[in-house]
Design a protein around this motif. Structure first.
Motif, PDB file in Angstrom:
ATOM      1  N   ASP A  91       0.839  -1.213   0.000  1.00 14.10           N
ATOM      2  CA  ASP A  91       0.000   0.000   0.000  1.00 14.10           C
ATOM      3  C   ASP A  91       0.867   1.253   0.000  1.00 14.10           C
ATOM      4  O   ASP A  91       0.650   2.193  -0.774  1.00 14.10           O
ATOM      5  CB  ASP A  91      -0.910   0.016   1.232  1.00 14.10           C
ATOM      6  CG  ASP A  91      -1.972  -1.072   1.210  1.00 14.10           C
ATOM      7  OD1 ASP A  91      -2.257  -1.605   0.123  1.00 14.10           O
ATOM      8  OD2 ASP A  91      -2.512  -1.388   2.293  1.00 14.10           O
ATOM      9  N   ALA A  92       1.869   1.263   0.886  1.00 12.20           N
ATOM     10  CA  ALA A  92       2.752   2.428   0.997  1.00 12.20           C
ATOM     11  C   ALA A  92       3.560   2.623  -0.281  1.00 12.20           C
ATOM     12  O   ALA A  92       3.739   3.752  -0.755  1.00 12.20           O
ATOM     13  CB  ALA A  92       3.686   2.271   2.193  1.00 12.20           C
ATOM     14  N   ALA A  93       4.053   1.523  -0.847  1.00 11.21           N
ATOM     15  CA  ALA A  93       4.831   1.608  -2.084  1.00 11.21           C
ATOM     16  C   ALA A  93       3.998   2.229  -3.204  1.00 11.21           C
ATOM     17  O   ALA A  93       4.473   3.102  -3.942  1.00 11.21           O
ATOM     18  CB  ALA A  93       5.328   0.220  -2.492  1.00 11.21           C
ATOM     19  N   TRP A  94       2.756   1.776  -3.313  1.00 16.51           N
ATOM     20  CA  TRP A  94       1.907   2.324  -4.372  1.00 16.51           C
ATOM     21  C   TRP A  94       1.576   3.794  -4.126  1.00 16.51           C
ATOM     22  O   TRP A  94       1.625   4.612  -5.048  1.00 16.51           O
ATOM     23  CB  TRP A  94       0.615   1.522  -4.514  1.00 16.51           C
ATOM     24  CG  TRP A  94      -0.349   2.200  -5.451  1.00 16.51           C
ATOM     25  CD1 TRP A  94      -1.541   2.762  -5.150  1.00 16.51           C
ATOM     26  CD2 TRP A  94      -0.140   2.454  -6.846  1.00 16.51           C
ATOM     27  NE1 TRP A  94      -2.112   3.334  -6.258  1.00 16.51           N
ATOM     28  CE2 TRP A  94      -1.268   3.166  -7.320  1.00 16.51           C
ATOM     29  CE3 TRP A  94       0.888   2.141  -7.732  1.00 16.51           C
ATOM     30  CZ2 TRP A  94      -1.396   3.568  -8.637  1.00 16.51           C
ATOM     31  CZ3 TRP A  94       0.765   2.541  -9.057  1.00 16.51           C
ATOM     32  CH2 TRP A  94      -0.358   3.247  -9.501  1.00 16.51           C
ATOM     33  N   GLU A  95       1.256   4.141  -2.899  1.00 15.42           N
ATOM     34  CA  GLU A  95       0.944   5.541  -2.594  1.00 15.42           C
ATOM     35  C   GLU A  95       2.117   6.450  -2.944  1.00 15.42           C
ATOM     36  O   GLU A  95       1.934   7.597  -3.338  1.00 15.42           O
ATOM     37  CB  GLU A  95       0.578   5.696  -1.116  1.00 15.42           C
ATOM     38  CG  GLU A  95      -0.799   5.184  -0.761  1.00 15.42           C
ATOM     39  CD  GLU A  95      -1.911   5.912  -1.517  1.00 15.42           C
ATOM     40  OE1 GLU A  95      -1.865   7.162  -1.580  1.00 15.42           O
ATOM     41  OE2 GLU A  95      -2.800   5.241  -2.055  1.00 15.42           O
ATOM     42  N   ALA A  96       3.347   5.910  -2.818  1.00 16.76           N
ATOM     43  CA  ALA A  96       4.538   6.709  -3.116  1.00 16.76           C
ATOM     44  C   ALA A  96       4.834   6.792  -4.608  1.00 16.76           C
ATOM     45  O   ALA A  96       5.240   7.841  -5.107  1.00 16.76           O
ATOM     46  CB  ALA A  96       5.743   6.132  -2.376  1.00 16.76           C
ATOM     47  N   VAL A  97       4.647   5.697  -5.341  1.00 17.97           N
ATOM     48  CA  VAL A  97       5.049   5.684  -6.759  1.00 17.97           C
ATOM     49  C   VAL A  97       3.895   5.975  -7.715  1.00 17.97           C
ATOM     50  O   VAL A  97       4.107   6.061  -8.925  1.00 17.97           O
ATOM     51  CB  VAL A  97       5.702   4.335  -7.164  1.00 17.97           C
ATOM     52  CG1 VAL A  97       6.927   4.048  -6.336  1.00 17.97           C
ATOM     53  CG2 VAL A  97       4.697   3.175  -7.083  1.00 17.97           C
ATOM     54  N   LYS A  98       2.689   6.154  -7.200  1.00 16.37           N
ATOM     55  CA  LYS A  98       1.523   6.282  -8.084  1.00 16.37           C
ATOM     56  C   LYS A  98       1.579   7.513  -8.978  1.00 16.37           C
ATOM     57  O   LYS A  98       0.909   7.575 -10.000  1.00 16.37           O
ATOM     58  CB  LYS A  98       0.230   6.275  -7.271  1.00 16.37           C
ATOM     59  CG  LYS A  98       0.021   7.499  -6.390  1.00 16.37           C
ATOM     60  CD  LYS A  98      -1.290   7.375  -5.605  1.00 16.37           C
ATOM     61  CE  LYS A  98      -1.540   8.597  -4.745  1.00 16.37           C
ATOM     62  NZ  LYS A  98      -2.797   8.462  -3.966  1.00 16.37           N
ATOM     63  N   TYR A  99       2.402   8.496  -8.601  1.00 16.75           N
ATOM     64  CA  TYR A  99       2.520   9.709  -9.408  1.00 16.75           C
ATOM     65  C   TYR A  99       3.480   9.528 -10.580  1.00 16.75           C
ATOM     66  O   TYR A  99       3.571  10.387 -11.454  1.00 16.75           O
ATOM     67  CB  TYR A  99       3.014  10.868  -8.531  1.00 16.75           C
ATOM     68  CG  TYR A  99       2.134  11.140  -7.336  1.00 16.75           C
ATOM     69  CD1 TYR A  99       0.929  11.832  -7.472  1.00 16.75           C
ATOM     70  CD2 TYR A  99       2.502  10.698  -6.072  1.00 16.75           C
ATOM     71  CE1 TYR A  99       0.122  12.084  -6.380  1.00 16.75           C
ATOM     72  CE2 TYR A  99       1.694  10.946  -4.968  1.00 16.75           C
ATOM     73  CZ  TYR A  99       0.511  11.629  -5.125  1.00 16.75           C
ATOM     74  OH  TYR A  99      -0.288  11.864  -4.036  1.00 16.75           O
ATOM     75  N   ALA A 100       4.215   8.434 -10.591  1.00 22.97           N
ATOM     76  CA  ALA A 100       5.230   8.224 -11.632  1.00 22.97           C
ATOM     77  C   ALA A 100       4.587   7.979 -12.989  1.00 22.97           C
ATOM     78  O   ALA A 100       3.503   7.388 -13.087  1.00 22.97           O
ATOM     79  CB  ALA A 100       6.139   7.054 -11.267  1.00 22.97           C
ATOM     80  N   LYS A 101       5.275   8.416 -14.017  1.00 25.12           N
ATOM     81  CA  LYS A 101       4.820   8.146 -15.372  1.00 25.12           C
ATOM     82  C   LYS A 101       4.861   6.649 -15.641  1.00 25.12           C
ATOM     83  O   LYS A 101       3.987   6.096 -16.318  1.00 25.12           O
ATOM     84  CB  LYS A 101       5.706   8.899 -16.369  1.00 25.12           C
ATOM     85  CG  LYS A 101       5.254   8.808 -17.814  1.00 25.12           C
ATOM     86  CD  LYS A 101       6.140   9.665 -18.714  1.00 25.12           C
ATOM     87  CE  LYS A 101       5.703   9.563 -20.172  1.00 25.12           C
ATOM     88  NZ  LYS A 101       6.577  10.394 -21.053  1.00 25.12           N
ATOM     89  N   ARG A 102       5.886   5.984 -15.073  1.00 23.82           N
ATOM     90  CA  ARG A 102       6.027   4.526 -15.216  1.00 23.82           C
ATOM     91  C   ARG A 102       6.344   3.936 -13.849  1.00 23.82           C
ATOM     92  O   ARG A 102       7.496   3.727 -13.490  1.00 23.82           O
ATOM     93  CB  ARG A 102       7.153   4.211 -16.217  1.00 23.82           C
ATOM     94  CG  ARG A 102       6.861   4.741 -17.624  1.00 23.82           C
ATOM     95  CD  ARG A 102       8.141   4.862 -18.438  1.00 23.82           C
ATOM     96  NE  ARG A 102       8.739   3.578 -18.711  1.00 23.82           N
ATOM     97  CZ  ARG A 102       9.996   3.428 -19.112  1.00 23.82           C
ATOM     98  NH1 ARG A 102      10.779   4.484 -19.280  1.00 23.82           N
ATOM     99  NH2 ARG A 102      10.478   2.229 -19.366  1.00 23.82           N
TER     100      ARG A 102
END
Length: 514
Positions: A82-93
């Motif tokens: 959950d934390a990983a996704w919340e952190a990387v969700k803004y990435a283009k990839r």
């Protein structure tokens, strides 16, 4: 046709875990921008669940970097993912990189789980991560000491569950290159659906074989190599990116691989990391060491003068070393300074540029010639901002061969001036003792170094101080033409990083990340 090898850079995650290599948010962002300029395929920006600071840095990097995959590490635990996704969700990839140990040793003594339980956990958590994003990397921690038959079964299951990259790490740097080649071959030949994913390897350097093992794995079919700048990492470090890349570049005749890395940016990237962490590169370090292109032996010098290829298998220019350095002085203008910054690989905001240019002009009044190293030091000090909880106001040192050295240090804290006096064996020790009295914390000085940034009597002195507090190490840097002042500011900078870390720990986190 040469096969493409993807470069996965974990400097900001595994590299930062090495003692003394911690970075703050601004430093991580600047490093990530340089890794993007270097053209890394993947940047592992951190371990989002590990701390609020790590979460914030992964999130910020994900927002800023556009040309690289941005990954966050996560255990096979829902809250980690959950934390990983919340952190990387803004990435283009975006990529979620999840892992679990698979060796009998780790499963029995660390996880206290059976192989069946590990397999079930891995599959369920890959499926769980897959609901967030398409790109999921799965790592089998301590793979090289795991049962290959179990790995085959596990990898088939996680690929069916949605994994897009399978990582087969040599977590403790145990395996030998020929052995690793056979190990990867066996996995590749027996996992029925392996053609659907990239095979990745992540090698540690405990036996000094990380780069050799990475290249052996590539020969066996690995298509992604995980590495760090300068080879930093836990214990003896990781496979060094610059060594892997220049091996591919120099020995295309044998390896027949290619990668996307811009090799001309290697030395700049290495220097930036050294500047941020204060961890120097050994002079005889391959590719990037100070002696890598130096020749002292008369026989060697004679050969190089006649034909460089007699003793150089690659050119200095191929990694970004330019023998003709442009120097600046007090009459140099904004345009020349800006051009130099760009050539050095810096990406500054208008505010950061103005601040750096002002410091450059101040230094130019003290020094006749400004070198690249001076500029790098100026930018590193003034653009990787640590909030100044404590700010040096003034200091007075009394020293002589017939009196005890006394340091009086005055700092501003919460808009109030605090002054303390301390005795010491010399001006530096006395100053450090006075600051410690001001701070009122039990600080342990792990390391102190000072060096001249450039040649000449008017060279700037760069001080590096490493303090340990509550089991963590913090690196502070100071820069001045006065070595006492640079030492004092380095110590205060390290104290401010401690204060910043404590402020993160005290923040209320909306995601309840521990």
């Amino acid at each position: 046709m040469a096969r493409l090898i993807k470069i996965f850079d974990t400097t900001l995650r595994d590299g930062e875990q090495s003692p003394g290599c911690s970075m703050n948010l601004q430093e991580k962002v600047q490093m990530a921008k340089q890794l993007e300029t270097l053209k890394s395929d993947v940047i592992e920006a951190g371990f989002a669940i590990s701390s609020p600071g790590d979460f914030e840095s992964v999130s910020e990097i994900a927002k800023i970097i556009k040309d690289c995959i941005i990954a966050s590490l996560a255990r096979t635990i829902p809250k980690d993912i959950d934390a990983a996704w919340e952190a990387v969700k803004y990435a283009k990839r975006p990529r979620i990189h999840t892992f679990i140990a698979t060796s009998d040793l780790h499963m029995k003594y660390k996880l206290k789980m059976s192989p069946e339980e590990v397999l079930e956990r891995a599959v369920s958590m890959v499926k769980y991560a897959k609901k967030y994003c398409e790109d999921i990397e799965f790592s089998a921690e301590d793979a090289t000491r795991s049962d290959p038959k179990f790995l085959v079964k596990l990898f088939e299951a996680v690929i069916d569950a949605g994994a897009t990259v399978i990582n087969i790490p040599d977590t403790v740097g145990y395996i030998i290159p020929d052995e690793y080649y056979k190990f990867i071959k066996e996995i590749k030949e027996n996992v029925r659906n392996i053609h659907k994913v990239d095979i990745s390897v992540h090698c540690h350097n405990d036996l000094g074989l990380a780069v050799a093992n990475s290249l052996a794995a590539a020969k066996a079919g690995a298509s992604q190599l995980e590495c760090t700048i300068n080879g930093i990492g836990e214990r003896a470090g990781n496979a060094a990116l610059e060594e892997i890349v220049m091996s591919l570049y120099t020995r295309k005749d044998y390896l027949d691989f290619e990668c996307n890395i811009d090799t001309s940016k290697i030395i700049r990237t290495s220097n930036l990391l050294t500047s941020i962490t204060g961890v120097p590169v050994q002079p005889n370090k391959a590719i990037i060491g100070a002696n890598a292109f130096a020749h002292e032996s008369g026989i060697h010098q004679h050969g190089v003068l006649n034909n460089r290829s007699t003793y150089e298998i690659m050119t200095p220019q191929s990694i970004g070393l330019n023998e003709n350095k442009m120097v600046l002085g007090k009459h140099s203008g904004r345009h020349a300074f800006e051009k130099r910054l760009k050539s050095l690989g810096f990406h500054l905001t208008p505010e950061e540029f103005n601040q750096s240019f002002a410091k450059f002009k101040q230094l130019a009044d003290k020094k006749k010639v400004i070198y690249d190293e001076d500029i790098e030091a100026i930018v590193s000090k003034h653009c990787f901002n640590t909030p100044e909880f404590y700010k040096l106001k003034n200091y007075v040192i009394n020293i002589g061969n017939t009196i005890s050295t006394t340091a009086s240090i005055c700092v501003t804290f919460n808009e109030k001036d605090i002054e303390e006096v301390a005795l010491g064996d010399g001006p530096v020790q006395a100053s450090f003792k006075a600051i410690e009295k001001i701070v009122g914390k039990d600080l342990n000085l792990e390391d102190y170094r000072i060096r001249a940034i450039t040649k000449g009597k008017d060279a700037q002195g760069e001080a590096v101080v490493k303090l340990s507090y509550q089991g963590k190490t913090y690196t502070g840097k100071g820069l001045s033409t006065d070595v006492i002042e640079s030492s004092i500011t380095a110590y205060i900078n390290a104290v401010n990083k401690i204060m910043l870390a404590l402020s993160y720990d005290n923040k209320e986190n909306t995601m309840n990340i521990p």
